[in-house]
Design a protein around this motif. Sequence first.
Motif, PDB file in Angstrom:
ATOM      1  N   ALA A  14      23.237 -43.991  -9.128  1.00 30.26           N
ATOM      2  CA  ALA A  14      24.503 -43.548  -9.702  1.00 30.26           C
ATOM      3  C   ALA A  14      24.277 -42.836 -11.031  1.00 30.26           C
ATOM      4  O   ALA A  14      24.847 -41.760 -11.286  1.00 30.26           O
ATOM      5  CB  ALA A  14      25.431 -44.751  -9.900  1.00 30.26           C
ATOM      6  N   ARG A  15      23.466 -43.415 -11.882  1.00 33.02           N
ATOM      7  CA  ARG A  15      23.193 -42.802 -13.179  1.00 33.02           C
ATOM      8  C   ARG A  15      22.464 -41.475 -13.013  1.00 33.02           C
ATOM      9  O   ARG A  15      22.718 -40.523 -13.751  1.00 33.02           O
ATOM     10  CB  ARG A  15      22.374 -43.769 -14.027  1.00 33.02           C
ATOM     11  CG  ARG A  15      23.175 -44.981 -14.492  1.00 33.02           C
ATOM     12  CD  ARG A  15      22.299 -46.096 -14.979  1.00 33.02           C
ATOM     13  NE  ARG A  15      23.087 -47.229 -15.483  1.00 33.02           N
ATOM     14  CZ  ARG A  15      22.695 -48.486 -15.438  1.00 33.02           C
ATOM     15  NH1 ARG A  15      21.509 -48.794 -14.924  1.00 33.02           N
ATOM     16  NH2 ARG A  15      23.476 -49.443 -15.896  1.00 33.02           N
ATOM     17  N   GLN A  16      21.588 -41.415 -12.025  1.00 35.06           N
ATOM     18  CA  GLN A  16      20.879 -40.160 -11.749  1.00 35.06           C
ATOM     19  C   GLN A  16      21.855 -39.049 -11.383  1.00 35.06           C
ATOM     20  O   GLN A  16      21.637 -37.879 -11.699  1.00 35.06           O
ATOM     21  CB  GLN A  16      19.876 -40.383 -10.609  1.00 35.06           C
ATOM     22  CG  GLN A  16      19.028 -39.170 -10.274  1.00 35.06           C
ATOM     23  CD  GLN A  16      18.189 -39.411  -9.038  1.00 35.06           C
ATOM     24  OE1 GLN A  16      18.688 -39.803  -7.988  1.00 35.06           O
ATOM     25  NE2 GLN A  16      16.883 -39.212  -9.167  1.00 35.06           N
ATOM     26  N   ARG A  17      22.944 -39.424 -10.720  1.00 36.48           N
ATOM     27  CA  ARG A  17      23.953 -38.457 -10.300  1.00 36.48           C
ATOM     28  C   ARG A  17      25.044 -38.247 -11.343  1.00 36.48           C
ATOM     29  O   ARG A  17      26.079 -37.641 -11.068  1.00 36.48           O
ATOM     30  CB  ARG A  17      24.587 -38.917  -8.977  1.00 36.48           C
ATOM     31  CG  ARG A  17      23.613 -38.892  -7.799  1.00 36.48           C
ATOM     32  CD  ARG A  17      23.424 -37.499  -7.268  1.00 36.48           C
ATOM     33  NE  ARG A  17      22.366 -37.422  -6.274  1.00 36.48           N
ATOM     34  CZ  ARG A  17      22.299 -36.543  -5.295  1.00 36.48           C
ATOM     35  NH1 ARG A  17      23.262 -35.643  -5.168  1.00 36.48           N
ATOM     36  NH2 ARG A  17      21.294 -36.508  -4.466  1.00 36.48           N
ATOM     37  N   GLY A  18      24.834 -38.795 -12.540  1.00 34.97           N
ATOM     38  CA  GLY A  18      25.761 -38.546 -13.636  1.00 34.97           C
ATOM     39  C   GLY A  18      26.940 -39.476 -13.703  1.00 34.97           C
ATOM     40  O   GLY A  18      27.934 -39.159 -14.366  1.00 34.97           O
ATOM     41  N   LEU A  19      26.869 -40.632 -13.040  1.00 36.70           N
ATOM     42  CA  LEU A  19      27.980 -41.572 -13.035  1.00 36.70           C
ATOM     43  C   LEU A  19      27.800 -42.648 -14.098  1.00 36.70           C
ATOM     44  O   LEU A  19      26.690 -43.111 -14.354  1.00 36.70           O
ATOM     45  CB  LEU A  19      28.092 -42.255 -11.668  1.00 36.70           C
ATOM     46  CG  LEU A  19      28.487 -41.350 -10.497  1.00 36.70           C
ATOM     47  CD1 LEU A  19      28.297 -42.082  -9.184  1.00 36.70           C
ATOM     48  CD2 LEU A  19      29.926 -40.894 -10.638  1.00 36.70           C
ATOM     49  N   GLN A  20      28.903 -43.051 -14.688  1.00 34.86           N
ATOM     50  CA  GLN A  20      28.921 -44.186 -15.604  1.00 34.86           C
ATOM     51  C   GLN A  20      29.200 -45.435 -14.782  1.00 34.86           C
ATOM     52  O   GLN A  20      30.242 -45.550 -14.127  1.00 34.86           O
ATOM     53  CB  GLN A  20      30.011 -44.017 -16.661  1.00 34.86           C
ATOM     54  CG  GLN A  20      30.210 -45.241 -17.547  1.00 34.86           C
ATOM     55  CD  GLN A  20      31.521 -45.205 -18.293  1.00 34.86           C
ATOM     56  OE1 GLN A  20      32.197 -44.182 -18.340  1.00 34.86           O
ATOM     57  NE2 GLN A  20      31.898 -46.333 -18.877  1.00 34.86           N
ATOM     58  N   VAL A  21      28.282 -46.399 -14.813  1.00 33.53           N
ATOM     59  CA  VAL A  21      28.443 -47.626 -14.047  1.00 33.53           C
ATOM     60  C   VAL A  21      29.181 -48.649 -14.911  1.00 33.53           C
ATOM     61  O   VAL A  21      28.614 -49.207 -15.856  1.00 33.53           O
ATOM     62  CB  VAL A  21      27.095 -48.191 -13.573  1.00 33.53           C
ATOM     63  CG1 VAL A  21      27.315 -49.419 -12.689  1.00 33.53           C
ATOM     64  CG2 VAL A  21      26.294 -47.128 -12.817  1.00 33.53           C
ATOM     65  N   ALA A  22      30.446 -48.890 -14.589  1.00 33.42           N
ATOM     66  CA  ALA A  22      31.255 -49.817 -15.387  1.00 33.42           C
ATOM     67  C   ALA A  22      30.843 -51.256 -15.148  1.00 33.42           C
ATOM     68  O   ALA A  22      30.911 -52.086 -16.063  1.00 33.42           O
ATOM     69  CB  ALA A  22      32.727 -49.630 -15.070  1.00 33.42           C
ATOM     70  N   GLY A  23      30.441 -51.577 -13.932  1.00 38.64           N
ATOM     71  CA  GLY A  23      30.055 -52.950 -13.649  1.00 38.64           C
ATOM     72  C   GLY A  23      29.897 -53.200 -12.170  1.00 38.64           C
ATOM     73  O   GLY A  23      30.127 -52.322 -11.324  1.00 38.64           O
ATOM     74  N   VAL A  24      29.502 -54.431 -11.872  1.00 38.68           N
ATOM     75  CA  VAL A  24      29.230 -54.867 -10.505  1.00 38.68           C
ATOM     76  C   VAL A  24      30.088 -56.086 -10.184  1.00 38.68           C
ATOM     77  O   VAL A  24      30.310 -56.947 -11.044  1.00 38.68           O
ATOM     78  CB  VAL A  24      27.737 -55.243 -10.341  1.00 38.68           C
ATOM     79  CG1 VAL A  24      27.472 -55.879  -8.978  1.00 38.68           C
ATOM     80  CG2 VAL A  24      26.843 -54.021 -10.550  1.00 38.68           C
TER      81      VAL A  24
END
Length: 243
Positions: A166-176
């Motif tokens: 996800a981070r590689q694709r430019g996404l901010q990971v809010a949580g799991v």
Amino acid sequence: MQTDKQQSWTGFFVSGTDTGVGKTVVTAGLAAVLRDEGFDLGVFKPVQSGGETEEERDSYRLRILSGVSDDCGKIAPYSFAAPLTPVLAAQQEGVTLTMSELAEAGEPLQKKYAALLVEGAGGLAVPLTQTDLMADFAALLGMPLLLIGRAGLGTINHTILSAAFARQRGLQVAGVIVNGYRTDDDDKSVETNAAMIERYGDVPVLGRMPWIEGVITQARLKEAVRAHVDVKRISDLLSRQYG
């Protein structure tokens, strides 16, 4: 990879670390609770595959369990019968999916509500169009990501890889949110998986949802979400987007 101009939708994009991890149920339950908290929030699933009847499809579960009044066709504007990855399911019915058309299909709900929970299909690396993956669509919408993962053995690997991708694709990971643990399960990994994901994946675990036996009603689902998900933290993250 998509080249459309990035948008800025308010809410969260919800993806799984795999198919069948329960993200539809978690998405609907979280939406129902957030709506109870006063958020003007809807649900949107741009494409779904599998299910011959309306009642068999994710859009129906999203509608019933979240409490929204929107028609299933608005919640999920692209529905295909074949239980295949979206691009192939669409091809079987003579439809060519594009990023811009998928985003445009969600605009009525985006304009109706102040925020949306947008549920993807499967995981982030699911092929969506001829050139794009599900992660690219999430990035196009510009929404923070909520990852739904399994509770048991193997989830550390799946979740950390999904967060990294996800981070590689430019996404901010809010949580799991890990979903589906059973108190009587012999799998001892459920006791430590959340801490391991946080430590090695550098991502907060915002909930540990139990397996819900029997018929899932909105009332039972909301009770589980309130008891096992950090709703306040998610509410705070959502409130910041309004600013």
